[in-house]
Design an enzyme around this catalytic site. Structure first.
Site, PDB file in Angstrom:
ATOM      1  N   ASP A   1      -1.888   4.309  -4.563  1.00  0.00           N
ATOM      2  CA  ASP A   1      -3.302   4.247  -4.203  1.00  0.00           C
ATOM      3  C   ASP A   1      -4.061   5.480  -4.682  1.00  0.00           C
ATOM      4  O   ASP A   1      -5.244   5.395  -5.030  1.00  0.00           O
ATOM      5  CB  ASP A   1      -3.462   4.082  -2.689  1.00  0.00           C
TER       6      ASP A   1
ATOM      7  N   HIS B   1       0.855  -1.178   0.000  1.00  0.00           N
ATOM      8  CA  HIS B   1       0.000   0.000   0.000  1.00  0.00           C
ATOM      9  C   HIS B   1       0.897   1.235   0.000  1.00  0.00           C
ATOM     10  O   HIS B   1       1.505   1.582   1.012  1.00  0.00           O
ATOM     11  CB  HIS B   1      -0.913   0.015   1.226  1.00  0.00           C
TER      12      HIS B   1
END
Length: 230
Positions: free
Chosen positions: A155, A150
């Site tokens: 993202d 992540h």
């Protein structure tokens, strides 16, 4: 319309209990399409990072020790954002961390009215369905191959694609034409005239059958005959 799609990575879940930002990623979009302008910064959180968080983000305090503190990049972040709307997934979470860090830096918070939450948009559009970023990427067939951890900027780019889909997807190519007298008017692209008309695909047998059918419903009184379409 200019908006900023952004994401944060943090040391934990609770801004008011000592957790801090470790990364911020921002993507500029205009009329919901990325312009290529972006801002990404790794940030020294000034505290340890739990192992379970490192497993998700890949961040350790050792790798962030020499990075700037949020106060050192706060003005750069605010200048990049300007007066744009801030779009985030589960925006209350990111808003709480951004405003906590701004307060620590002696800067005013960003009003809640400037944040837009794509998770809330997804729940309204698809009630009862999963509304995580991963789930929405799968729903809209957005590739997750570039994401091994992540990361805030990765993202943010994924969210930019999701945001476009939540607002009508590629149909946004029919852009709002602000030069045509105000927002909200759709500018359809002009199509060149066909150089030669297409030949009729109706066979003689079909034509005779249609003419016979028209006789049963009114003959010369039908709209087709009055307009010369048969």
């Amino acid at each position: 319309m200019r908006e900023i799609i952004f994401d944060t990575e943090t040391t934990g879940f609770y801004a008011n209990e000592g957790d801090r930002i470790t990364e911020i990623g921002c993507v500029e979009v205009i009329n919901m399409l990325p312009t290529g302008r972006e801002l990404q910064r790794l940030i020294n959180p000034e505290r340890d990072i739990p192992k379970e968080v490192t497993a998700v983000t890949g961040h350790t305090f050792e790798m962030l020790r020499d990075k700037p503190k949020f106060a050192e990049v706060a003005r750069e972040f605010l200048d990049f954002v300007g007066d744009a709307v801030l779009v985030a997934h589960n925006a209350k979470f990111d808003m709480s961390f951004i405003n906590m860090e701004l307060e620590r830096a002696g800067l005013p918070p960003i009003p809640a009215s400037r944040f837009k939450d794509t998770a809330a948009m997804a729940r309204e559009r698809f009630p009862g369905s999963p509304a995580s970023l991963d789930a929405l990427c799968k729903r809209f067939d957005i590739s997750l191959e570039s994401r091994t951890k992540h990361g805030a900027l990765i993202d943010a780019y994924l969210l930019a694609e999701v945001y476009l889909e939540l607002n009508g997807g590629r149909e946004q190519g029919l852009a709002f034409d602000e030069s045509a007298g105000g927002a909200g008017k759709v500018a359809f692209p002009a199509r060149p005239p066909r150089p030669a008309p297409l030949p009729s695909q109706v066979s003689e047998r079909e034509r005779e059958a249609h003419a016979a059918f028209l006789e049963t419903i009114g003959g010369d009184r039908t709209l087709w005959k009055r307009l010369g379409l048969v």
